[in-house]
Design an enzyme around this catalytic site. Structure first.
Site, PDB file in Angstrom:
ATOM      1  N   GLU A   1      28.548  14.005  -3.912  1.00 49.35           N
ATOM      2  CA  GLU A   1      28.934  12.999  -5.289  1.00 49.35           C
ATOM      3  C   GLU A   1      29.643  13.629  -6.814  1.00 49.35           C
ATOM      4  O   GLU A   1      30.080  13.667  -7.067  1.00 49.35           O
ATOM      5  CB  GLU A   1      28.007  11.949  -5.814  1.00 49.35           C
ATOM      6  CG  GLU A   1      28.401  10.831  -5.001  1.00 49.35           C
ATOM      7  CD  GLU A   1      26.924  10.687  -3.984  1.00 49.35           C
ATOM      8  OE1 GLU A   1      25.848   9.961  -3.198  1.00 49.35           O
ATOM      9  OE2 GLU A   1      26.314  11.497  -3.870  1.00 49.35           O
TER      10      GLU A   1
ATOM     11  N   PHE B   1      15.017  -0.061  -5.879  1.00 49.42           N
ATOM     12  CA  PHE B   1      15.475   1.046  -5.105  1.00 49.42           C
ATOM     13  C   PHE B   1      16.920   1.585  -4.847  1.00 49.42           C
ATOM     14  O   PHE B   1      17.365   0.479  -5.460  1.00 49.42           O
ATOM     15  CB  PHE B   1      15.537   0.616  -3.430  1.00 49.42           C
ATOM     16  CG  PHE B   1      15.830   1.070  -1.904  1.00 49.42           C
ATOM     17  CD1 PHE B   1      15.345   2.289  -1.940  1.00 49.42           C
ATOM     18  CD2 PHE B   1      17.607   1.109  -1.594  1.00 49.42           C
ATOM     19  CE1 PHE B   1      15.460   3.679  -1.699  1.00 49.42           C
ATOM     20  CE2 PHE B   1      17.534   2.099  -0.829  1.00 49.42           C
ATOM     21  CZ  PHE B   1      16.986   3.547  -0.521  1.00 49.42           C
ATOM     22  N   GLN B   2      16.700   2.576  -5.177  1.00 54.53           N
ATOM     23  CA  GLN B   2      18.225   2.970  -5.794  1.00 54.53           C
ATOM     24  C   GLN B   2      18.501   3.143  -7.457  1.00 54.53           C
ATOM     25  O   GLN B   2      19.913   3.191  -7.909  1.00 54.53           O
ATOM     26  CB  GLN B   2      18.669   3.459  -5.000  1.00 54.53           C
ATOM     27  CG  GLN B   2      18.379   4.548  -3.807  1.00 54.53           C
ATOM     28  CD  GLN B   2      19.823   4.281  -2.937  1.00 54.53           C
ATOM     29  OE1 GLN B   2      20.806   4.133  -2.674  1.00 54.53           O
ATOM     30  NE2 GLN B   2      20.162   5.857  -1.975  1.00 54.53           N
TER      31      GLN B   2
ATOM     32  N   LYS C   1      25.376  -4.310  -7.385  1.00 61.24           N
ATOM     33  CA  LYS C   1      25.754  -5.621  -6.529  1.00 61.24           C
ATOM     34  C   LYS C   1      26.200  -6.935  -6.459  1.00 61.24           C
ATOM     35  O   LYS C   1      27.174  -7.207  -5.674  1.00 61.24           O
ATOM     36  CB  LYS C   1      24.867  -4.771  -5.368  1.00 61.24           C
ATOM     37  CG  LYS C   1      25.449  -5.063  -4.134  1.00 61.24           C
ATOM     38  CD  LYS C   1      24.379  -5.110  -2.570  1.00 61.24           C
ATOM     39  CE  LYS C   1      25.102  -5.011  -1.803  1.00 61.24           C
ATOM     40  NZ  LYS C   1      23.676  -4.431  -0.681  1.00 61.24           N
TER      41      LYS C   1
ATOM     42  N   MET D   1      28.751  37.717 -13.109  1.00 65.59           N
ATOM     43  CA  MET D   1      28.387  37.584 -15.448  1.00 65.59           C
ATOM     44  C   MET D   1      27.010  37.536 -14.917  1.00 65.59           C
ATOM     45  O   MET D   1      27.366  38.220 -16.654  1.00 65.59           O
ATOM     46  CB  MET D   1      29.073  36.518 -14.980  1.00 65.59           C
ATOM     47  CG  MET D   1      29.675  36.280 -17.090  1.00 65.59           C
ATOM     48  SD  MET D   1      30.403  37.120 -17.533  1.00 65.59           S
ATOM     49  CE  MET D   1      31.517  36.597 -16.923  1.00 65.59           C
TER      50      MET D   1
END
Length: 594
Positions: free
Chosen positions: A72, A134-135, A184, A503
């Site tokens: 993602e 959940f999630q 949802k 760096m």
């Protein structure tokens, strides 16, 4: 529900007024129609349970291409790169919970650089919010500090107007990312839909566009009376599509000009009036002019720490400062200014140019000539010199310089990751056009190079797109090589492989007495075989004389992604360099200053 290409025009033209037949649509279908009405061509994303109704709606249309990334973070970076190169709003779609948290780095990257984006995130059903479902995660709370605005949509009837607001906020004023969190149940419930709104009014959000005429006139008087003028511009000039106005202004006045890292390409690097990038790794002429000018015109820049170094040191020299920015909170934030002008940089510069043309006062030619003599004396030190004759080891600067010589007249875009290679790209690739240099400035995010390039290549399929990276940064999102293959985005990757987190190693050498704590890459993959495993072309380049032939061969392979593993000098440092806490004229010019 079939959403065909023929519906784009009607969706874009539709309004919520009378005369539009009302349909009963699922929230997900309304969301897709909103994206169509906004002219969205690409969405980068990754599916999950909370967004499956949205993905089902995408399946039933053929006007927006969804690009399936492998992480993602890369979805947001790719949409970000698309937005930077095109000026359009980039769109990403992620699921709830880890989908959103994985996207946070990409959102913060876009926020720091003021990039217009809309990120759609799935959420657990409204009844489950706050119950540790959940999630589930608090998307609004997590993203609040790193977005321009965010929305939690609790009713499908609000979706169309929310999307209209999201796009308006993302692209207007000082641009930035907007998150729209969609539970949802909101995506599957049906709602009456009479068309996408054709306008939006937000009482609490009305960014100023037109600058104050009196302030612009004061700025004009200061500029024309200056003995040692300087024009300092940042990413706001590019975001505001004001490069033509900037070039007109600089050419009319004949004043020296500099760009920040984010502003490169706003003024042609090949023009003598351009003094190079300024700041921590800026040129001696750019930094000295910044410190010693008597009138400074700052346009779309924010005087950040990497540009001016120590603010107390910067304030030691007396100068008058004019600051033009669309964001009032950026003005006098770090440096007190004399003439603040809040407004769209394109509009303000247009008005300033008009006033100059009408004015009978001209710049002091004698004083300007003396100022240019001083600048040329600084420039004569050639602060970007390096060992160009070395035949034993590839100098990283040489790779960038060779790429620039080969592509300076081509239709090319350059993305970079973050580190030494980023600074060398900024120093040695001389950008003459805007939106050709795509990198993470404010947040300094490693791993953006490949996703940025993917996004640009979809937007600009006929252009050459190069990623300048390092062996550390490139491994942050290297899985996106799989996305490059699936969606046929043939990019060219130039990895300046010095076997160090360069760096970090440079700072450890200079600031930490050479104690190289965890900056050496001890177990690198075979990048050639790795590229081939992903279905691409891999090249190993170990000798300076092979740099140009390798780049030439890679460019010939127009339809293939090519990974070039350049084995570069591990001891090379980026100079000039301003150490932390020092003033911008207190530069280290090379290893002899260590």
């Amino acid at each position: 529900m079939e959403i065909s290409k023929a519906e784009i025009a009607s969706a874009a033209a539709a309004s919520s007024g009378a005369g539009n037949p009302t349909q009963e649509l699922m929230g997900a279908e309304v969301l897709v129609k909103a994206l169509q009405a906004e002219g969205v061509r690409y969405v980068w994303g990754y599916p999950g349970g909370a967004v499956l109704y949205i993905y089902d709606a995408f399946y039933k249309q053929d006007t927006i291409q969804h690009v399936l990334v492998r992480h993602e973070q890369a979805a947001v970076h790719a949409a970000d790169g698309y937005a930077r190169a095109t000026g359009d709003v980039g769109v990403a779609l992620v699921t709830s919970g880890p989908g959103l948290t994985n996207a946070v780095t990409g959102i913060a990257t876009a926020y720091m650089d003021s990039i217009p984006m809309v990120i759609i995130s799935g959420q657990v059903p409204t009844a489950a919010i706050g119950l540790d479902a959940f999630q589930e995660c608090d998307t609004v709370g997590i993203t609040r500090p790193i977005v321009k605005h965010n929305f939690l949509v609790k009713d499908p009837k609000d979706l169309a107007m929310t999307m209209k607001k999201a796009f308006h906020i993302a692209r207007s004023g000082r641009p930035g990312p907007v998150v729209v969190d969609v539970p949802k149940d909101v995506s599957f419930k049906k709602t009456p839909y009479a068309g996408y709104p054709d306008k939006v009014e937000m009482r609490s959000y009305n960014p100023v566009r037109k600058g104050h005429g009196g302030q612009i006139r004061k700025a004009l008087q200061l500029l024309l009376a200056a003995k040692r003028p300087y024009i300092y511009t940042g990413g706001g000039v590019l975001l505001g599509n004001a490069t033509n106005e900037l070039r007109t202004l600089v050419d009319m006045l004949g004043y020296p000009v500099t760009n920040t890292l984010m502003g490169l390409g706003a003024y042609p690097a090949s023009d003598r009036k351009f003094l190079g990038m300024l700041g921590m790794h800026g040129t001696i002429e750019a930094n000295n002019a910044m410190q010693n000018c008597d009138v400074l015109l700052a346009v779309g820049a924010r005087f950040d720490d990497r540009v001016i170094g120590n603010p107390k040191h910067f304030a030691q020299n007396e100068r008058k400062i004019i600051h033009v920015d669309i964001d009032p909170s950026s003005i006098s934030k770090r440096v007190k200014v004399d003439i603040p002008i809040v407004g769209d940089v394109k509009d303000v510069l247009t008005e300033l140019i008009s006033m100059i043309r009408e004015s009978t006062t001209k710049p002091d030619a004698g004083a300007l000539a003396d100022w240019w003599k001083t600048i040329e004396a600084w420039r004569s030190r050639d602060c970007l010199k390096y060992d160009r004759g070395n035949k034993d080891v590839i100098k990283p600067q040489y790779v960038v310089e060779t790429l620039w010589n080969m592509t300076k007249d081509a239709d090319a875009y350059i993305t970079s990751d973050v580190g030494q290679h980023q600074m060398w790209a900024a120093q040695y690739y001389r950008f003459d056009e805007p939106r050709r240099w795509i990198n993470s400035g404010g947040l300094g995010t490693m791993g953006v190079g490949i996703p940025y390039a993917m996004g640009i290549k979809l937007a600009k399929p006929d252009s050459e797109v190069f990623t300048i990276t390092g062996e550390g940064s490139v491994q942050m999102c290297i899985q996106e090589l799989s996305t490059c293959l699936q969606y046929n985005t043939p990019i060219k990757i130039c990895s300046l492989n010095n076997r160090y987190l360069g760096m970090v190693r440079q700072w450890q050498e200079i600031e930490y007495s050479g104690r190289y704590s965890h900056s050496y890459m001890d177990a690198l993959p075979n990048f050639v075989k790795l590229a081939e495993a992903y279905g691409h072309v891999g090249m190993l380049i170990e000798r300076p004389q092979d740099v140009e032939p390798a780049l030439r061969e890679a460019r010939k392979l127009k339809d293939r992604t090519v990974f070039m593993d350049f084995r570069t000098d591990p001891t090379e440092n980026v100079f000039p360099m301003v150490k932390a806490g020092m003033g911008i004229t207190e530069m280290l010019m090379g290893s002899e200053d260590l």
